[in-house]
Design a protein around this motif. Structure first.
Motif, short mmCIF file in Angstrom:
data_model
loop_
_atom_site.label_atom_id
_atom_site.label_comp_id
_atom_site.label_asym_id
_atom_site.label_seq_id
_atom_site.Cartn_x
_atom_site.Cartn_y
_atom_site.Cartn_z
N ALA A 63 91.33 -25.50 36.16
CA ALA A 63 89.90 -25.33 36.41
C ALA A 63 89.67 -24.49 37.67
O ALA A 63 88.77 -23.65 37.72
CB ALA A 63 89.23 -26.69 36.55
N TYR A 64 90.49 -24.73 38.68
CA TYR A 64 90.39 -24.02 39.96
C TYR A 64 91.79 -23.61 40.39
O TYR A 64 92.79 -24.12 39.86
CB TYR A 64 89.75 -24.92 41.03
N PHE A 65 91.90 -22.74 41.34
CA PHE A 65 93.22 -22.27 41.77
C PHE A 65 94.09 -23.40 42.31
O PHE A 65 95.30 -23.35 42.19
CB PHE A 65 93.09 -21.13 42.78
N ASP B 109 76.35 -26.17 43.83
CA ASP B 109 75.26 -25.70 44.70
C ASP B 109 75.79 -25.11 46.00
O ASP B 109 75.26 -24.12 46.50
CB ASP B 109 74.29 -26.84 45.03
N SER B 110 76.84 -25.70 46.53
CA SER B 110 77.40 -25.20 47.80
C SER B 110 77.90 -23.77 47.66
O SER B 110 77.90 -23.01 48.63
CB SER B 110 78.53 -26.10 48.29
N VAL B 111 78.30 -23.37 46.48
CA VAL B 111 78.76 -22.01 46.23
C VAL B 111 77.58 -21.11 45.88
O VAL B 111 77.36 -20.08 46.52
CB VAL B 111 79.82 -21.98 45.10
N TRP C 282 86.22 -19.21 35.45
CA TRP C 282 86.45 -19.86 36.74
C TRP C 282 85.28 -19.58 37.70
O TRP C 282 84.76 -20.48 38.34
CB TRP C 282 87.76 -19.37 37.35
N ALA C 283 84.88 -18.31 37.78
CA ALA C 283 83.79 -17.93 38.69
C ALA C 283 82.49 -18.64 38.31
O ALA C 283 81.77 -19.14 39.19
CB ALA C 283 83.59 -16.41 38.67
N TYR D 83 90.63 -24.14 48.92
CA TYR D 83 90.58 -23.02 49.86
C TYR D 83 90.65 -21.66 49.15
O TYR D 83 89.86 -20.77 49.44
CB TYR D 83 91.72 -23.15 50.88
N VAL D 84 91.59 -21.49 48.25
CA VAL D 84 91.74 -20.20 47.56
C VAL D 84 90.47 -19.86 46.77
O VAL D 84 90.02 -18.72 46.78
CB VAL D 84 92.98 -20.20 46.65
N ASP D 85 89.89 -20.85 46.13
CA ASP D 85 88.64 -20.63 45.39
C ASP D 85 87.53 -20.16 46.33
O ASP D 85 86.80 -19.21 46.02
CB ASP D 85 88.20 -21.92 44.70
N VAL D 86 87.42 -20.82 47.47
CA VAL D 86 86.37 -20.49 48.44
C VAL D 86 86.55 -19.07 48.97
O VAL D 86 85.58 -18.35 49.18
CB VAL D 86 86.36 -21.53 49.59
#
Length: 125
Positions: free
Chosen positions: A49-51, A99-101, A91-92, A58-61
């Protein structure tokens, strides 16, 4: 142009015109190189789902801000990142559901307008 925009120009390679200013074969080569980089990222993501696995990490952020620029790349270079890298786009979109993203990233259409402005300022067709 404010300091943030200048840094973004440098970070995203706009000052060199790597993709934006090229024509013909050079443009196709730059586009191919860009897609290869995205496919490398997509390969690292795999079926997660995420890196970092099941949670945003962290990598996603670090990577998700590039998503705001994808629309501009697609419009200016006439291709679909989703067609080339569907898992990366999924993924994006998953990241943008948070919401934070979504509240912290610039609007992709404003980025596109910014790129058009830069192309005009630098005399790039």
């Amino acid at each position: 142009m404010d300091k943030l925009m200048v840094n973004e120009v440098q970070i995203y390679g706009l000052e060199s015109g790597k993709v934006w200013a090229k024509k013909g074969e050079e443009q196709e080569s730059a586009k191919k190189e860009f897609i290869e980089c995205l496919k490398l990222l997509e390969g690292e993501l795999g079926n997660q789902a995420y890196f970092g696995g099941e949670n945003l990490g962290y990598v996603d952020v670090v990577l998700v801000p590039f998503y705001s620029w994808f629309y501009a790349y697609e419009k200016c270079e006439n291709f679909s990142i989703e067609t080339e890298c569907p898992k990366l786009i999924a993924w994006a979109k998953r990241c943008m559901e948070k919401d934070s993203v979504s509240k912290s990233l610039p609007n992709q259409y404003k980025i596109y307008d910014f790129v058009l402005h830069l192309k005009e300022v630098f005399g790039i067709e």
